[in-house]
Design an enzyme around this catalytic site. Structure first.
Site, short mmCIF file in Angstrom:
data_model
loop_
_atom_site.label_atom_id
_atom_site.label_comp_id
_atom_site.label_asym_id
_atom_site.label_seq_id
_atom_site.Cartn_x
_atom_site.Cartn_y
_atom_site.Cartn_z
N ALA A 161 0.81 -1.22 0.00
CA ALA A 161 0.00 0.00 0.00
C ALA A 161 0.85 1.27 0.00
O ALA A 161 0.40 2.31 -0.45
CB ALA A 161 -0.93 0.01 1.21
N LYS A 162 2.05 1.18 0.54
CA LYS A 162 2.98 2.31 0.60
C LYS A 162 2.33 3.54 1.23
O LYS A 162 2.51 4.67 0.76
CB LYS A 162 3.55 2.63 -0.78
CG LYS A 162 4.35 1.48 -1.40
CD LYS A 162 4.94 1.86 -2.73
CE LYS A 162 5.76 0.71 -3.32
NZ LYS A 162 4.90 -0.41 -3.78
N ARG A 163 1.59 3.33 2.30
CA ARG A 163 0.96 4.44 3.00
C ARG A 163 2.03 5.30 3.68
O ARG A 163 3.11 4.80 4.03
CB ARG A 163 -0.03 3.92 4.04
CG ARG A 163 -1.13 3.03 3.51
CD ARG A 163 -1.99 3.69 2.46
NE ARG A 163 -3.20 2.93 2.18
CZ ARG A 163 -3.96 3.11 1.12
NH1 ARG A 163 -3.63 4.01 0.22
NH2 ARG A 163 -5.05 2.39 0.94
#
Length: 300
Positions: free
Chosen positions: A94-96
């Site tokens: 997700a690379k939040r």
């Protein structure tokens, strides 16, 4: 069982260090599914079933689902993986990178809604963007550290001061993951994403963060096909073979199309067999096989 324990268990059971990426693009599906976003689950589930005994983890990329309003299919896929491959942990890609209450909601999304075992994060807003995820006991977080894209140099390879010997940004992230941000938490809860296109930086990150699991994308899809060896000590190394290379392979004949799960298995099996583990060294050899275009009649 913690995320690191899950990884270690999957490594022993499957004899693997291979993370299977799930980046479904309907426009590149086999003819019978092509262009049909409602079939994302069907496609990915077949890939999962075909590679469940080859993988150390599965890594669905959330954007490929969200762009097609297929979050419900992602939930169904996560359930499918827990039911049919319970020994293989999942990493939600997700690379939040937000902070505070927003980060708390993202953490709930990853770990409660989707039931992921780990998630990828961008750490560049600092500790505040990482801490909410670590509150979930036993879950893992992979921090972007030295990514495989050329633009990563713009920030990650810059020194913190314009002075020789000063750590570069990616080195500082590795030090934080091993030190201050770990802060007595369980070893292996924080991992690092380090691109396969930078083998020297992989060695450097391993030296700075000897206990952190590494997620190493960029093999095949982004040119990370060089021969290299990295010191793994007793810890887990992951190599991400992107499913984009699987779905992009021309599939024209009906007989071959009906067996695309088997074709995916052969592709991933080739990478699985190329990774040797022994004497504390992980050697990744000859991964150019991921870039070959298979003969649709033979699947090789």
């Amino acid at each position: 069982m913690t995320f690191l324990e899950q990884l270690q268990s999957a490594e022993r059971q499957n004899g693997s260090l291979l993370c299977v990426g799930l980046d479904p693009e309907p426009s590149k599906f086999p003819a019978s599914l092509k262009g049909d976003a409602s079939k994302i689950y069907d496609f990915c589930a077949q890939i999962v079933d075909a590679t469940a005994d080859l993988a150390i983890s599965f890594k669905p990329q959330i954007a490929y689902f969200a762009a097609h309003r297929a979050e419900d299919q992602l939930e169904k896929l996560m359930e499918h993986m827990r039911r049919n491959a319970p020994h293989v942990p999942t990493i939600l890609d997700a690379k939040r990178g937000d902070i505070g209450s927003t980060a708390e909601q993202y953490a709930k999304e990853a770990f409660e809604r989707y039931g992921a075992d780990a998630v990828t994060l961008s750490p560049f807003m600092g500790w505040d963007s990482v801490a909410p995820y670590l509150k979930f006991e036993g879950k893992g977080a992979f921090l972007l550290c030295r990514t495989s894209n050329p633009g990563g140099d713009d920030l990650q390879n810059q020194r913190l001061m314009d002075e020789s010997g000063t750590p570069r940004l990616f080195e500082h992230v590795a030090q934080l993951a091993e030190g201050a941000w770990l802060d007595g938490g369980p070893t292996g809860q924080i991992g690092l994403v380090v691109g396969a296109t930078y083998p020297d930086e992989i060695r450097r990150v391993r030296a700075l963060a000897p206990t952190a699991p590494l997620l190493i994308p960029g093999v095949g899809a982004q040119g990370g096909d060089s021969v290299f060896a990295i010191e793994a000590q007793t810890h887990v190394e992951l190599d991400a073979a992107h499913s984009r290379k699987v779905v992009a392979v021309p599939i024209e004949e009906q007989a071959f199309e009906q067996r695309f799960g088997g074709f995916a298995r052969r592709r991933f099996a080739g990478t699985h067999d190329a990774i040797d583990v022994g004497q504390g060294v992980v050697a990744i050899r000859g991964l150019i096989g991921l870039q070959r275009v298979a003969d649709p009649r033979t699947g090789v």
